[in-house]
Design a protein around this motif. Sequence first.
Motif, PDB file in Angstrom:
ATOM      1  N   ASN A  20       7.573  16.152  35.983  1.00  0.00           N
ATOM      2  CA  ASN A  20       8.914  15.778  35.550  1.00  0.00           C
ATOM      3  C   ASN A  20       9.572  16.903  34.755  1.00  0.00           C
ATOM      4  O   ASN A  20      10.750  17.231  34.960  1.00  0.00           O
ATOM      5  CB  ASN A  20       8.839  14.507  34.701  1.00  0.00           C
ATOM      6  CG  ASN A  20      10.054  13.633  34.875  1.00  0.00           C
ATOM      7  OD1 ASN A  20      10.640  13.555  35.955  1.00  0.00           O
ATOM      8  ND2 ASN A  20      10.440  12.960  33.810  1.00  0.00           N
ATOM      9  N   TRP A  24      12.924  19.350  35.683  1.00  0.00           N
ATOM     10  CA  TRP A  24      14.007  19.699  34.756  1.00  0.00           C
ATOM     11  C   TRP A  24      14.126  21.214  34.634  1.00  0.00           C
ATOM     12  O   TRP A  24      15.236  21.761  34.627  1.00  0.00           O
ATOM     13  CB  TRP A  24      13.729  19.089  33.383  1.00  0.00           C
ATOM     14  CG  TRP A  24      14.619  19.627  32.304  1.00  0.00           C
ATOM     15  CD1 TRP A  24      15.890  19.239  32.010  1.00  0.00           C
ATOM     16  CD2 TRP A  24      14.309  20.687  31.390  1.00  0.00           C
ATOM     17  NE1 TRP A  24      16.390  19.985  30.973  1.00  0.00           N
ATOM     18  CE2 TRP A  24      15.443  20.878  30.571  1.00  0.00           C
ATOM     19  CE3 TRP A  24      13.184  21.491  31.180  1.00  0.00           C
ATOM     20  CZ2 TRP A  24      15.474  21.834  29.561  1.00  0.00           C
ATOM     21  CZ3 TRP A  24      13.220  22.448  30.178  1.00  0.00           C
ATOM     22  CH2 TRP A  24      14.361  22.610  29.383  1.00  0.00           C
ATOM     23  N   LEU A 139      11.819  13.374  28.291  1.00  0.00           N
ATOM     24  CA  LEU A 139      10.947  13.733  29.411  1.00  0.00           C
ATOM     25  C   LEU A 139       9.481  13.837  29.019  1.00  0.00           C
ATOM     26  O   LEU A 139       8.604  13.690  29.874  1.00  0.00           O
ATOM     27  CB  LEU A 139      11.386  15.079  30.017  1.00  0.00           C
ATOM     28  CG  LEU A 139      12.794  15.163  30.597  1.00  0.00           C
ATOM     29  CD1 LEU A 139      13.051  16.581  31.089  1.00  0.00           C
ATOM     30  CD2 LEU A 139      12.978  14.162  31.721  1.00  0.00           C
ATOM     31  N   THR A 199      13.453   9.268  33.930  1.00  0.00           N
ATOM     32  CA  THR A 199      13.701   9.171  32.499  1.00  0.00           C
ATOM     33  C   THR A 199      13.646   7.708  32.093  1.00  0.00           C
ATOM     34  O   THR A 199      13.946   6.816  32.905  1.00  0.00           O
ATOM     35  CB  THR A 199      15.081   9.747  32.126  1.00  0.00           C
ATOM     36  OG1 THR A 199      16.099   9.080  32.895  1.00  0.00           O
ATOM     37  CG2 THR A 199      15.150  11.228  32.411  1.00  0.00           C
TER      38      THR A 199
END
Length: 408
Positions: A20, A24, A139, A199
């Motif tokens: 994750n 990002w 996150l 999220t």
Amino acid sequence: MTAPTHTRHAPVAPAHRDPNVLRWLGAYTTSVTGDVIYFTALTWAVSEAAGPARAGLVLAAGAVPRALLMLGGGVLADRFGPRRVLIGSDLVRCLTVLAAALATYTRGPELAVLCVLAVCFGVADALFMPAVGALPPSLTAREELTRVQGLRSLAVRLANTVGPLAAAAALTAGGAAGAFAGVGALFAVSLVLLAVLRTPGRPAPAAAPVMTQLRDGLRYLRGRRTLVRLVVVIGLGEMCFSGPVGTALVLLTGERGWSPGTLSLLLGAFSVAGAAVGIAFSAVPRVPAPRAVLAVCLALTAVFVTTLGLARPGPGAAVALCALLGAAGGIPMVLGHALLQQDTDPAYIGRVTSVTSLCTLGLSPLLFPLAGVVAEVWGAGVFLAGCGGVCLLAAACATVKWPRTVAD
């Protein structure tokens, strides 16, 4: 002082292995690289359409709304969630740049079209900057934020190294239209990566007016001495390094009769050393005494940038100083933002980040004309020494005792 509340996370993988976080990071890297190419292409296109003198005016047309609306962008990030705001801002930037690419391809660069592009891009940037800084705490776990900021620093240095080369290649191959199309493609990639981020859910958007939420956020920040100190330290420590120092290095190279190859080495040494710092922090779970390290590195940054400006080193020594400057300046960038995110209540992270972004990226364009004036009258070395003074002030702010505030 009441301890800020933080979202509870289940045990997570280290940030540099968390899929994750890596999504990002990919979205952030492609977006920042797109920014670098965009500004290069816009300057080139305006110069073609109306001459170099108008380029600064068009860039200012985008910088003004970005600075004016950035605090509002922080409110929206807290109100609707940073991921949603990021997706919206990337979508606007993608469509706007692709429309400009089409218009430039069919009719050539036109000043009116480029001005509209600059304004729309500046508005979207005002939403993007606070949201991208506010996203990491949702996150990963709090203790991983230093690693995340190390990865963010690495992304910035990579974008600043690769971006100009990619812009030159795109302008050579396809002109301004081709460069704008490439920027649009990078934003499209960023959009896809943001769309697949996971999220945690957020409460329903607050019903309070935007200005009320903005005042509430500023009141929250003003009531916490630790956060105020961090915002001031980050703002002073990064303001000069959000572009003005790079401009001063260009002017310094010309003054001292160095070749363009030397300039490439100066900028490359700065970026590579900063990237190495980002890699190092991405692998380090915890930094002992981070606030003391922050202050010491700001003081070292002041010494290196002042020496570079006033000691008149030769090209080889100047490259070495730029490497030291990139390393010393990269450490406060990582630690300052990590500490800010760790100490801020998640409900206010967007608004606090927007104030920091305004101090660093929103106001730094005001230093570009100052760099030119100082370089013309006293030399670029004097401007670099002034930047050293600002960094020394940041180090002092990180160490002196601040007045007690309500929340303390």
